[in-house]
Scaffold this motif. Structure first.
Motif, PDB file in Angstrom:
ATOM      1  N   CYS A  86       4.392  55.310 -18.877  1.00  0.00           N
ATOM      2  CA  CYS A  86       4.758  56.436 -19.725  1.00  0.00           C
ATOM      3  C   CYS A  86       3.891  56.450 -20.975  1.00  0.00           C
ATOM      4  O   CYS A  86       3.600  55.399 -21.560  1.00  0.00           O
ATOM      5  CB  CYS A  86       6.223  56.331 -20.130  1.00  0.00           C
ATOM      6  N   GLU A  87       3.485  57.648 -21.384  1.00  0.00           N
ATOM      7  CA  GLU A  87       2.751  57.810 -22.626  1.00  0.00           C
ATOM      8  C   GLU A  87       3.715  57.722 -23.811  1.00  0.00           C
ATOM      9  O   GLU A  87       4.902  58.002 -23.685  1.00  0.00           O
ATOM     10  CB  GLU A  87       2.057  59.168 -22.624  1.00  0.00           C
ATOM     11  N   ALA A  88       3.198  57.311 -24.957  1.00  0.00           N
ATOM     12  CA  ALA A  88       3.976  57.263 -26.190  1.00  0.00           C
ATOM     13  C   ALA A  88       3.146  57.855 -27.318  1.00  0.00           C
ATOM     14  O   ALA A  88       1.924  57.698 -27.338  1.00  0.00           O
ATOM     15  CB  ALA A  88       4.375  55.834 -26.527  1.00  0.00           C
ATOM     16  N   TYR A  89       3.811  58.539 -28.231  1.00  0.00           N
ATOM     17  CA  TYR A  89       3.140  59.144 -29.383  1.00  0.00           C
ATOM     18  C   TYR A  89       3.800  58.677 -30.671  1.00  0.00           C
ATOM     19  O   TYR A  89       4.433  59.462 -31.369  1.00  0.00           O
ATOM     20  CB  TYR A  89       3.213  60.668 -29.301  1.00  0.00           C
ATOM     21  N   PRO A  90       3.681  57.412 -31.014  1.00  0.00           N
ATOM     22  CA  PRO A  90       4.355  56.953 -32.243  1.00  0.00           C
ATOM     23  C   PRO A  90       3.807  57.638 -33.480  1.00  0.00           C
ATOM     24  O   PRO A  90       2.601  57.695 -33.717  1.00  0.00           O
ATOM     25  CB  PRO A  90       4.044  55.452 -32.258  1.00  0.00           C
ATOM     26  N   GLY A  91       4.729  58.216 -34.257  1.00  0.00           N
ATOM     27  CA  GLY A  91       4.366  58.779 -35.543  1.00  0.00           C
ATOM     28  C   GLY A  91       3.808  60.177 -35.538  1.00  0.00           C
ATOM     29  O   GLY A  91       3.406  60.675 -36.601  1.00  0.00           O
ATOM     30  N   VAL A  92       3.778  60.855 -34.378  1.00  0.00           N
ATOM     31  CA  VAL A  92       3.251  62.216 -34.341  1.00  0.00           C
ATOM     32  C   VAL A  92       4.234  63.140 -33.620  1.00  0.00           C
ATOM     33  O   VAL A  92       5.152  62.697 -32.940  1.00  0.00           O
ATOM     34  CB  VAL A  92       1.874  62.284 -33.646  1.00  0.00           C
TER      35      VAL A  92
END
Length: 254
Positions: A197-203
């Protein structure tokens, strides 16, 4: 059902006034948060600068298998082939969206000359579109990756049906790495046994990230235990979604 899910960071953004070394600093911040694999952008600068960005990223990663790159469908044929030739020696985890995913001829040409894995899918929305890609675009079973975005693909049932349809074509569930770092994608990866799974921490504000109690440990997160998608655990998103259709709340889409 997976007890834990492999997650990677979608990042490596271009920033005004940025330098190639910025990606190394960004990756180190993600590593401090428990992530082990990252993806950075290519195609927004000259090839020579993108290669320097890749070198900087690799300087803080264990090996090239921990790094992927994403061109966001930027390239036409000449530039796509130029990048493929330059990137191939790095043996990166994958080269994502080198061109329009519906350009089957170019996709097949790239698959013929680029030995490491290719990936695409966020701009495909239905089972038939993905089947067309793997049948006509030269996509290689058990090698290339499919990255359809679950919220953009007609819902959970349609996404699961797509995974099953590709399994009948010889594509294992682990070939799928859903696009979009969100709770829906995470739940599907865990429930269907997908590759990661992709993750977009902080955006992406309220729409990015997983539940508030998610802990990333050595590149993995534990499978969600809440019923369904588990939006309740993502307080900012849950509060926003509760306003959709609520009495007295104006429709913000008009």
């Amino acid at each position: 059902m997976q007890s834990k899910v492999s997650v990677y960071v979608g990042g490596g953004w271009y920033r005004p006034g940025g330098v190639p070394q910025d990606v190394a600093k960004e990756i180190q911040q993600h590593q401090a948060s428990g992530y082990t694999h990252v993806k950075i952008k290519v195609g927004g600068a000259a090839l020579s600068e993108d290669l320097r960005r890749i070198e900087c990223a690799l300087s803080v990663l264990p090996d090239s298998g921990h790094l992927a790159v994403d061109a966001n469908c930027k390239f036409q044929r000449e530039e796509a082939l130029e990048y493929a030739a330059a990137l191939a020696p790095y043996s990166l985890r994958w080269f994502e969206e080198p061109c329009d995913p519906n350009d089957y001829a170019l996709m097949a040409e790239l698959a013929d000359v680029y030995a490491p894995p290719l990936a695409t899918g966020e701009n495909l929305h239905s089972t038939q579109e993905v089947l067309n890609l793997v049948r006509l675009g030269g996509w290689r079973r058990r090698h290339d990756l499919v990255q359809v975005d679950p919220p953009h693909s007609y819902g959970l049932h349609a996404y699961a049906s797509m995974v099953l349809a590709l399994e009948r074509e010889g594509w294992p569930a682990t070939s799928h790495f859903p696009h979009g770092g969100n709770q829906m994608s995470l739940a599907l990866v865990a429930g269907l046994g997908l590759g990661g799974c992709e993750a977009y921490p902080g955006v992406f504000g309220s729409f990015g990230g997983f539940s508030d109690d998610t802990v990333v440990d050595a590149g993995y997160v534990h499978a969600p235990q809440r019923p369904g998608i588990g939006f309740e655990g993502h307080n900012a998103l849950y509060a926003l979604m509760k306003t959709v259709g609520a009495p007295g709340v104006p429709n913000q889409s008009t």
